[in-house]
Design an enzyme around this catalytic site. Structure first.
Site, PDB file in Angstrom:
ATOM      1  N   MET A  84       9.847  -0.184  19.728  1.00 21.67           N
ATOM      2  CA  MET A  84       9.675  -1.579  20.097  1.00 21.67           C
ATOM      3  C   MET A  84       9.936  -2.501  18.906  1.00 21.67           C
ATOM      4  O   MET A  84      10.757  -3.408  18.979  1.00 21.67           O
ATOM      5  CB  MET A  84       8.270  -1.818  20.648  1.00 21.67           C
ATOM      6  CG  MET A  84       8.030  -3.229  21.152  1.00 21.67           C
ATOM      7  SD  MET A  84       6.501  -3.363  22.119  1.00 21.67           S
ATOM      8  CE  MET A  84       5.275  -2.832  20.908  1.00 21.67           C
ATOM      9  N   SER A  85       9.244  -2.289  17.782  1.00 24.98           N
ATOM     10  CA  SER A  85       9.365  -3.193  16.634  1.00 24.98           C
ATOM     11  C   SER A  85      10.779  -3.216  16.062  1.00 24.98           C
ATOM     12  O   SER A  85      11.520  -2.230  16.130  1.00 24.98           O
ATOM     13  CB  SER A  85       8.390  -2.779  15.529  1.00 24.98           C
ATOM     14  OG  SER A  85       7.056  -2.950  15.942  1.00 24.98           O
ATOM     15  N   GLU A 135      -3.392   1.831  25.235  1.00 26.07           N
ATOM     16  CA  GLU A 135      -2.903   1.975  23.860  1.00 26.07           C
ATOM     17  C   GLU A 135      -3.994   1.610  22.858  1.00 26.07           C
ATOM     18  O   GLU A 135      -4.257   2.354  21.909  1.00 26.07           O
ATOM     19  CB  GLU A 135      -1.681   1.091  23.629  1.00 26.07           C
ATOM     20  CG  GLU A 135      -1.167   1.159  22.195  1.00 26.07           C
ATOM     21  CD  GLU A 135       0.016   0.242  21.950  1.00 26.07           C
ATOM     22  OE1 GLU A 135       0.477   0.194  20.799  1.00 26.07           O
ATOM     23  OE2 GLU A 135       0.478  -0.414  22.893  1.00 26.07           O
ATOM     24  N   GLN A 176     -31.261   3.570  -3.829  1.00 23.92           N
ATOM     25  CA  GLN A 176     -31.381   2.660  -2.693  1.00 23.92           C
ATOM     26  C   GLN A 176     -30.066   1.971  -2.355  1.00 23.92           C
ATOM     27  O   GLN A 176     -29.740   1.765  -1.182  1.00 23.92           O
ATOM     28  CB  GLN A 176     -32.464   1.616  -2.965  1.00 23.92           C
ATOM     29  CG  GLN A 176     -32.745   0.722  -1.768  1.00 23.92           C
ATOM     30  CD  GLN A 176     -33.767  -0.359  -2.072  1.00 23.92           C
ATOM     31  OE1 GLN A 176     -33.461  -1.298  -2.817  1.00 23.92           O
ATOM     32  NE2 GLN A 176     -34.965  -0.222  -1.530  1.00 23.92           N
ATOM     33  N   GLY A 205     -14.233   9.313  -8.649  1.00 14.35           N
ATOM     34  CA  GLY A 205     -12.923   9.924  -8.855  1.00 14.35           C
ATOM     35  C   GLY A 205     -12.604  10.993  -7.831  1.00 14.35           C
ATOM     36  O   GLY A 205     -11.435  11.204  -7.477  1.00 14.35           O
ATOM     37  N   SER A 234      -4.964  -6.667  13.286  1.00 14.18           N
ATOM     38  CA  SER A 234      -6.306  -7.217  13.525  1.00 14.18           C
ATOM     39  C   SER A 234      -6.229  -8.710  13.830  1.00 14.18           C
ATOM     40  O   SER A 234      -7.011  -9.233  14.643  1.00 14.18           O
ATOM     41  CB  SER A 234      -7.200  -6.974  12.301  1.00 14.18           C
ATOM     42  OG  SER A 234      -7.492  -5.595  12.162  1.00 14.18           O
TER      43      SER A 234
END
Length: 383
Positions: A124-125, A239, A276, A339, A365
């Site tokens: 599509m794109s 989708e 914490q 790391g 988004s």
């Protein structure tokens, strides 16, 4: 969430299979050429033999006839297990499109092929048309009983693995028009089609497609000529739900891994999970994952009750929340692992790479937020 005995049995069976076949990092490395591939054909064929790839497809075409909830459970479970079956996502999206709009012959070919372990892709794109789907310019020109395709597609996931490609091309109008788009069934081996891989941080997954006088018969049209836009919109529910389910599983896997890490990693003579700042950070992430899960499965339940319903708000919310949550969880988990989260020796860096792109593909988004806002009557036209 409360699952039926059959749904629980499905999850248990998929978990056991993934643990046995791809449960260790060494196994996954062997299945994916050292992590460079996202899809393992041998593993995929084993899942096909078990009937899982056609789980939510029509029974008359070799599927299992299950619903959206079962599909989401399968996707979440395999993603959590990091099973390398990257070809499934596009395949099930394409199969769902043929289920709605394909001819009987097309349904038999594509849906049965997907259930048996074949991979399908969607093109599509384009270089100048990503979120702006109306700007597609790859053209299909009618010539007698054929269509001749010319143009370029890009970011086409799994085209290098596919047997068939679902092409969206322009048959009338001009770039910028939603009208005039048509879907075509294109064999991956079609003369005039060239597939060229694009190197990405996620490995071998996306491609450029070049069409040069690629001739297709008239019966290659999927659905109706010039109705491709409406057909695309009809498939967005499933989708977005598929992508949300995958990222829900990815987020859960990252969370599980980092919790195990902070319980055992010691600094300043104590497990770092006892600090914490990390406990509260993980509590927030767990809450976001559960929010995502509720959105995903509530939307799936809606679709199971009303399979033909269009749920732009719910499906966009599920996709937005799950992908943004997965990105946050994996990046936070990498930070908490220091790391070790960055090292290729561990799975976390792979989870990060998978989650980051999820907020881009299948509608960014930003696009999801725009869709959600419009369902509340908010748009640029509001005065």
């Amino acid at each position: 969430m409360e699952w039926t005995a059959e749904q629980q049995a499905l999850v248990s069976a998929v978990e056991d299979f993934c643990r046995r076949e791809a449960g260790s990092r060494q196994q996954r490395q062997q299945l994916t050429d050292g992590g460079r591939e996202t899809h393992s054909p041998p593993l995929y064929r084993k899942m096909a033999d078990l009937g899982w790839l056609g789980l939510a497809l029509p029974e008359e075409f070799g599927g299992g006839g299950a619903g959206a909830t079962e599909l989401c459970l399968f996707l979440e479970t395999t993603a959590r297990a990091m099973a390398p079956i990257g070809g499934f996502t596009t395949s099930i999206i394409v199969a769902a499109t043929y289920e709605r709009f394909g001819s009987p012959e097309q349904k038999k070919l594509i849906i049965d092929g997907v259930a048996r372990g074949g991979v399908a892709a969607i093109a599509m794109s384009e270089p100048e048309a990503g979120s702006d789907v109306a700007n597609l310019s790859c053209r299909a020109e009618r010539r007698g009983d054929t269509f001749v395709i010319n143009g370029q597609k890009t970011w086409c996931s799994n085209a290098h693995l596919a047997e068939h490609i679902l092409l969206v091309a322009r048959t009338s109008g001009r770039a910028g028009d939603h009208a005039g788009l048509t879907m075509f069934q294109v064999p991956a081996s079609a003369p005039g089609l060239t597939v060229s891989g694009i190197d990405t941080m996620g490995g071998r997954e996306v491609n450029d497609l070049y069409f040069t006088d690629c001739v297709l018969p008239a019966d290659a049209v999927v659905g109706r000529v010039d109705h491709g836009w409406k057909q695309l919109m009809a498939g967005l529910n499933i989708e977005r739900l598929i992508l949300a389910s995958l990222m829900l599983g990815t987020a859960q896997r990252a969370f599980d891994d980092v919790v195990g890490y902070v319980k055992n990693r010691r600094q300043f003579r104590r497990p770092i999970g006892s600090f914490q700042v990390l406990r509260h950070r993980l509590a927030d992430l767990a809450t976001e994952i559960e929010c995502s899960r509720l959105l995903v499965y509530t939307t799936a339940a809606h679709l199971d009750r009303s399979p033909g319903a269009v749920l732009p708000r719910e499906s966009s919310m599920a996709k937005l929340k799950a992908t943004e949550t997965a990105r946050r969880v994996t990046l936070d988990a990498m930070q908490m692992m220091g790391g070790y989260g960055y090292a290729t020796e561990y799975d976390m860096e792979r989870l990060v790479r998978s989650s980051i792109v999820s907020t881009v593909y299948g509608g960014t988004s930003e696009i999801q937020r725009e869709i959600i806002a419009r369902t509340y009557g908010l748009s640029d036209d509001l005065r």
